[in-house]
Design a protein around this motif. Structure first.
Motif, PDB file in Angstrom:
ATOM      1  N   LYS A  13       0.787  -1.227  -0.035  1.00  9.60           N
ATOM      2  CA  LYS A  13       0.184   0.043   0.077  1.00  9.60           C
ATOM      3  C   LYS A  13       0.857   1.284  -0.302  1.00  9.60           C
ATOM      4  O   LYS A  13       0.513   2.267  -0.522  1.00  9.60           O
ATOM      5  N   SER A  14       2.036   1.093   0.565  1.00  8.41           N
ATOM      6  CA  SER A  14       2.770   2.304   0.715  1.00  8.41           C
ATOM      7  C   SER A  14       4.462   1.906   0.746  1.00  8.41           C
ATOM      8  O   SER A  14       4.605   0.649   0.494  1.00  8.41           O
ATOM      9  N   THR A  16       6.268   1.843   3.019  1.00  6.59           N
ATOM     10  CA  THR A  16       6.628   1.336   4.423  1.00  6.59           C
ATOM     11  C   THR A  16       6.408  -0.369   4.118  1.00  6.59           C
ATOM     12  O   THR A  16       7.155  -1.254   4.435  1.00  6.59           O
ATOM     13  N   GLY A 230       2.940   7.072  -6.023  1.00  5.85           N
ATOM     14  CA  GLY A 230       3.025   6.801  -4.537  1.00  5.85           C
ATOM     15  C   GLY A 230       1.588   7.331  -4.003  1.00  5.85           C
ATOM     16  O   GLY A 230       0.627   7.364  -4.627  1.00  5.85           O
ATOM     17  N   ARG A 231       1.569   7.696  -2.491  1.00  5.80           N
ATOM     18  CA  ARG A 231       0.213   8.116  -2.005  1.00  5.80           C
ATOM     19  C   ARG A 231       0.355   9.449  -2.613  1.00  5.80           C
ATOM     20  O   ARG A 231       0.979  10.486  -2.726  1.00  5.80           O
ATOM     21  N   ASP A 233      -1.364  12.308  -0.957  1.00  2.00           N
ATOM     22  CA  ASP A 233      -1.773  12.811   0.437  1.00  2.00           C
ATOM     23  C   ASP A 233      -1.084  14.361   0.330  1.00  2.00           C
ATOM     24  O   ASP A 233      -0.354  14.739  -0.262  1.00  2.00           O
ATOM     25  N   LYS A 236       2.634  15.371  -0.064  1.00  4.18           N
ATOM     26  CA  LYS A 236       3.276  14.659  -1.140  1.00  4.18           C
ATOM     27  C   LYS A 236       3.598  15.821  -2.380  1.00  4.18           C
ATOM     28  O   LYS A 236       4.275  15.596  -3.509  1.00  4.18           O
ATOM     29  N   GLY A 257      -1.552   6.074  -8.022  1.00 13.09           N
ATOM     30  CA  GLY A 257      -1.614   5.994  -6.575  1.00 13.09           C
ATOM     31  C   GLY A 257      -2.930   5.977  -6.049  1.00 13.09           C
ATOM     32  O   GLY A 257      -3.856   6.113  -6.727  1.00 13.09           O
ATOM     33  N   GLY A 259      -4.884   7.913  -2.146  1.00 17.05           N
ATOM     34  CA  GLY A 259      -4.736   8.748  -0.864  1.00 17.05           C
ATOM     35  C   GLY A 259      -5.937   9.604  -0.805  1.00 17.05           C
ATOM     36  O   GLY A 259      -6.910   9.620  -1.575  1.00 17.05           O
ATOM     37  N   TYR A 278      -4.785   3.307  -8.371  1.00 18.08           N
ATOM     38  CA  TYR A 278      -3.830   2.588  -7.681  1.00 18.08           C
ATOM     39  C   TYR A 278      -3.191   1.285  -8.674  1.00 18.08           C
ATOM     40  O   TYR A 278      -4.272   0.816  -9.333  1.00 18.08           O
ATOM     41  N   THR A 307      10.007   5.061  -4.069  1.00 24.91           N
ATOM     42  CA  THR A 307       9.953   5.700  -5.246  1.00 24.91           C
ATOM     43  C   THR A 307      11.234   5.799  -5.870  1.00 24.91           C
ATOM     44  O   THR A 307      11.251   5.681  -7.294  1.00 24.91           O
TER      45      THR A 307
END
Length: 395
Positions: A13-14, A16, A230-231, A233, A236, A257, A259, A278, A307
């Protein structure tokens, strides 16, 4: 060695989550017995230990975000039955929660933590206040500033809840009490945490993220579009990115992505910007290979973005903000370009420069990117370092 890997998500999902999954795969390749502990989710990768995974019940989605009884109960069952030698957690805040840490301590399981973000220092995660500016007012327990500065994007009520959560976590589960070794993924993050908590310095190491494969044989091609993935949010830099491409309508941008800004991108159409939502890694990789530059316009303290690492591994140079750990790995005019966060005009100019690069100059940036990845993000280098950390804790 039997190693327990812990994270809120067992799917990509991310960044992390990608690191967590990559570490599991790497450790297993080197013969370690790895047990995963996470939440059930339809997107999860197959996992033998998923009978210990936690159901995301309505209770876990509310009170469980601070203290998950289910996670506490399930990890105790796992420890009793599997008897891991060590535990290594990644992102557990707002999900599995710190409720699992006293259990690990009670059973004398050494704990390693990789800190991917600043949630332990900033209630709103990203050191950004309600005005969108970098802010460190909550330093070492001054969480009331989260409410005063209205840091949560959801508003003041959410900001108050985050501040209360921060006080509660520090009061009942101070991380310095439960963690035996800290791993940071950039020098910037290590230094920032040690600035706040000097006592953890002797327990801390930094290891850059890694990729299992870095393809040096891939043919270098400069695609006809820029790519963000990526996210999506607030921190970003998505709005800065869109403004820069509005100034360069002849250039194409693809955004991949999910978010908090997904709905904004769905509802607002831009003639030269395509929002693709996504994508799993297989589909994403195709877009990466066919892009010209990858853009990381972050406006928060980034750590060691996957990324960038994934882009370099495919020979794609990066255009990124000069913030956090990014300048450690994006070398201006060598592996890409750096611009000041939120500076639309500077980013617009760099986009023009990047777009007009001749084939020779682009190829040089691409080759430099792959070389940097080989020297800094190899799986062998990462494994040797993390294995040393594990052995030091067990011994």
């Amino acid at each position: 060695m039997k190693i327990l890997q812990i994270n809120n998500n067992h799917y990509r999902k991310s960044g992390t989550d990608t690191v967590y999954l990559n570490i599991i795969e790497l450790l297993r390749k080197h013969g370690h017995d790895v047990i995963a502990f996470s939440f059930y989710n339809n997107n999860n990768l197959a996992e033998n230990s998923n009978n210990y995974f936690v159901n995301n019940s309505p209770l876990n989605k509310t009170f469980g975000k601070f203290y998950s009884l289910s996670a506490k109960r399930n990890i105790e069952k796992l420890i009793i039955e599997q008897k891991p030698d060590i535990a290594h957690f990644h992102n557990i805040i707002g999900g599995l929660s710190f409720s699992i840490l006293p259990v690990l301590k009670r059973y004398k399981i050494p704990v390693i933590a990789t800190f991917h973000g600043f949630k332990y220092l900033c209630p709103a995660y990203v050191f950004i206040n309600g005005k969108g500016d970098i802010c460190e007012d909550c330093k070492v327990g001054k969480y009331y500033n989260c409410f005063i500065n209205n840091c949560a994007p959801e508003g003041r009520l959410k900001s108050a809840a985050l501040a209360i959560e921060g006080y509660g976590r520090d009061l009942f589960f101070p991380f310095t009490k439960y963690v035996d070794k800290y791993i940071f993924l950039s020098k910037f993050f290590l230094n920032k945490y040690c600035e706040y908590y000097p006592t953890i310095k002797n327990k801390s190491v930094f290891i850059y993220n890694f990729l299992d494969k870095i393809d040096t044989s891939m043919k270098i091609t400069k695609g006809d579009y820029f790519l963000y993935f990526g996210r999506l949010d607030r921190e970003k830099g998505i709005h800065t990115l869109i403004k820069a491409f509005s100034n360069n309508k002849e250039l194409k941008l693809k955004i991949i992505g999910d978010g908090e800004l997904s709905e904004y991108l769905k509802q607002n159409k831009f003639p030269n910007i395509e929002f693709l939502g996504y994508k799993d890694w297989a589909a994403l990789k195709e877009y990466l290979v066919n892009a010209s530059f990858i853009i990381v316009p972050s406006e928060c303290y980034e750590n060691n973005p996957m990324t960038i690492i994934e882009s370099y591994s495919l020979g794609k140079p990066v255009i990124a903000s000069n913030i956090g750990g990014i300048p450690e790995i994006v070398l201006h005019d060598k592996t890409g370009y750096i611009f000041e966060p939120k500076n639309v005009n500077e980013l617009s100019d760099i986009l023009k420069t990047a777009n007009h690069l001749d084939e020779k100059s682009y190829t040089q940036l691409s080759q430099n990117s792959i070389k940097f990845a080989q020297e800094n993000f190899s799986s062998e280098n990462f494994y040797n370092k993390i294995n040393d950390v594990y052995n030091s804790i067990v011994n």
